[in-house]
Design a protein around this motif. Sequence first.
Motif, mmCIF file in Angstrom:
data_model
loop_
_atom_site.group_PDB
_atom_site.id
_atom_site.type_symbol
_atom_site.label_atom_id
_atom_site.label_comp_id
_atom_site.label_asym_id
_atom_site.label_seq_id
_atom_site.Cartn_x
_atom_site.Cartn_y
_atom_site.Cartn_z
ATOM 1 N N ASP A 58 20.457 -11.445 9.475
ATOM 2 C CA ASP A 58 20.090 -11.148 8.044
ATOM 3 C C ASP A 58 19.877 -12.475 7.273
ATOM 4 O OD1 ASP A 58 19.296 -9.672 5.919
ATOM 5 O OD2 ASP A 58 21.227 -9.174 5.403
ATOM 6 N N ARG A 59 18.779 -12.599 6.669
ATOM 7 C CA ARG A 59 18.424 -13.668 5.706
ATOM 8 C C ARG A 59 17.942 -13.278 4.428
ATOM 9 N NH1 ARG A 59 21.427 -15.658 8.635
ATOM 10 N NH2 ARG A 59 21.317 -17.582 9.875
ATOM 11 N N GLY A 60 18.307 -12.090 4.139
ATOM 12 C CA GLY A 60 17.757 -11.510 2.750
ATOM 13 C C GLY A 60 16.444 -10.549 3.098
ATOM 14 N N SER A 61 15.959 -10.487 1.701
ATOM 15 C CA SER A 61 14.631 -9.429 1.753
ATOM 16 C C SER A 61 13.743 -9.826 0.604
ATOM 17 C CB SER A 61 15.209 -7.649 1.608
ATOM 18 O OG SER A 61 15.747 -7.917 0.398
ATOM 19 N N TYR A 62 12.596 -9.420 0.816
ATOM 20 C CA TYR A 62 11.739 -9.560 -0.248
ATOM 21 C C TYR A 62 10.980 -8.308 -0.653
ATOM 22 C CZ TYR A 62 8.231 -9.670 3.549
ATOM 23 O OH TYR A 62 7.293 -9.235 4.421
ATOM 24 N N THR A 63 10.259 -8.353 -1.638
ATOM 25 C CA THR A 63 9.385 -7.246 -2.157
ATOM 26 C C THR A 63 7.913 -7.662 -1.888
ATOM 27 O OG1 THR A 63 10.959 -6.865 -4.018
ATOM 28 C CG2 THR A 63 8.682 -5.873 -4.440
ATOM 29 N N ASP A 64 7.262 -6.562 -1.070
ATOM 30 C CA ASP A 64 5.852 -6.599 -0.540
ATOM 31 C C ASP A 64 5.068 -5.966 -1.881
ATOM 32 O OD1 ASP A 64 3.511 -6.140 0.473
ATOM 33 O OD2 ASP A 64 4.219 -5.270 2.369
ATOM 34 N N LEU A 65 4.293 -7.065 -2.487
ATOM 35 C CA LEU A 65 3.741 -6.402 -3.704
ATOM 36 C C LEU A 65 2.084 -6.111 -3.458
ATOM 37 C CD1 LEU A 65 4.987 -9.084 -6.011
ATOM 38 C CD2 LEU A 65 5.617 -7.137 -6.028
ATOM 39 N N ARG A 66 1.700 -5.961 -2.165
ATOM 40 C CA ARG A 66 0.391 -5.453 -1.953
ATOM 41 C C ARG A 66 0.150 -4.151 -2.694
ATOM 42 N NH1 ARG A 66 0.187 -5.566 4.385
ATOM 43 N NH2 ARG A 66 2.507 -4.967 4.285
ATOM 44 N N PRO A 67 -0.755 -3.849 -3.142
ATOM 45 C CA PRO A 67 -1.157 -2.546 -3.955
ATOM 46 C C PRO A 67 -0.922 -1.387 -2.997
ATOM 47 C CG PRO A 67 -3.256 -3.830 -3.515
ATOM 48 C CD PRO A 67 -2.143 -4.697 -3.074
ATOM 49 N N GLY A 68 -0.805 -0.235 -3.742
ATOM 50 C CA GLY A 68 -0.759 1.087 -2.988
ATOM 51 C C GLY A 68 -1.907 1.945 -3.444
ATOM 52 N N PRO A 69 -2.079 2.866 -2.704
ATOM 53 C CA PRO A 69 -3.284 3.575 -3.106
ATOM 54 C C PRO A 69 -3.483 4.361 -4.558
ATOM 55 C CG PRO A 69 -1.847 5.141 -1.521
ATOM 56 C CD PRO A 69 -1.367 3.631 -1.801
ATOM 57 N N ILE A 70 -4.412 4.431 -5.186
ATOM 58 C CA ILE A 70 -4.638 5.030 -6.543
ATOM 59 C C ILE A 70 -4.915 6.265 -6.391
ATOM 60 C CG2 ILE A 70 -5.743 4.684 -8.613
ATOM 61 C CD1 ILE A 70 -5.904 1.796 -8.272
ATOM 62 N N THR A 71 -4.480 7.241 -7.260
ATOM 63 C CA THR A 71 -4.512 8.607 -7.159
ATOM 64 C C THR A 71 -4.712 9.136 -8.670
ATOM 65 O OG1 THR A 71 -2.804 9.049 -5.537
ATOM 66 C CG2 THR A 71 -3.686 10.945 -6.867
ATOM 67 N N VAL A 72 -6.019 9.814 -8.810
ATOM 68 C CA VAL A 72 -6.505 10.173 -10.080
ATOM 69 C C VAL A 72 -5.889 11.549 -10.395
ATOM 70 C CG1 VAL A 72 -8.569 11.147 -11.305
ATOM 71 C CG2 VAL A 72 -8.702 9.277 -9.637
#
Length: 235
Positions: A58-72
Amino acid sequence: MESSISLALAAQVALRRRMDVVANNIANANTTGFKLEAQIVQRLDQPVGDTDVAYPLDRGSYTDLRPGPITVTGNPLDVAVVGDALLAVQTPQGSRLTRDGRMTRAADGTLADLSGHAVTAAGGGTIQIPEQAREITIASDGTVTADGEEVGQIGLFAIPSDLQREADGLFSGSGAPVPATDATLQQGALEQANVQPITELVDMMEVQRGYERVQRLLDGEDERIRKLVERAVRV
């Protein structure tokens, strides 16, 4: 021998941490604006007997900032962030950032998130929605209009380089939020989590299998040591 056992134990710690991360991703697969957390793992090859074993560390973690789908949604107080930016809210701990665009009008008229934190306006401050307002429009640049009268502008802020994940879909960073230069808002829509549940479930099964493999190695080492001790005692 001892180094192999130490590495195996470290691998189990890493796998347990990975299981926690995957489980949290799955639990938040339907959370508005949630961003996938990914573990940083270092592979370390170590000979065990006649076999080379790859241990994950284990060397830590990071946040995946790729966009998610948009729902109207059609709700005029829902907004989806389009581009590399975050909304800001004012919490008792200070300014926090989020991609969760579910907003409401607080009792005093302040535009707030669902937890009651005031949404930060462009340039700072808050936005007040008149009690009698019947039609609320939010433009792509964040400008808020109530019954045709402009009442403020929702701030869009750049993603800080030292972004830290916090609870309830919030993030923090050092320093004051910096205005974003290339992002917009979509009214009546929400960004969903960027989690792929099937992928995470497959990952969870792989983690479980990896943990079991390491445990078998530890059990084998334990048995081998026990036999060596028994032979030494007999001699």
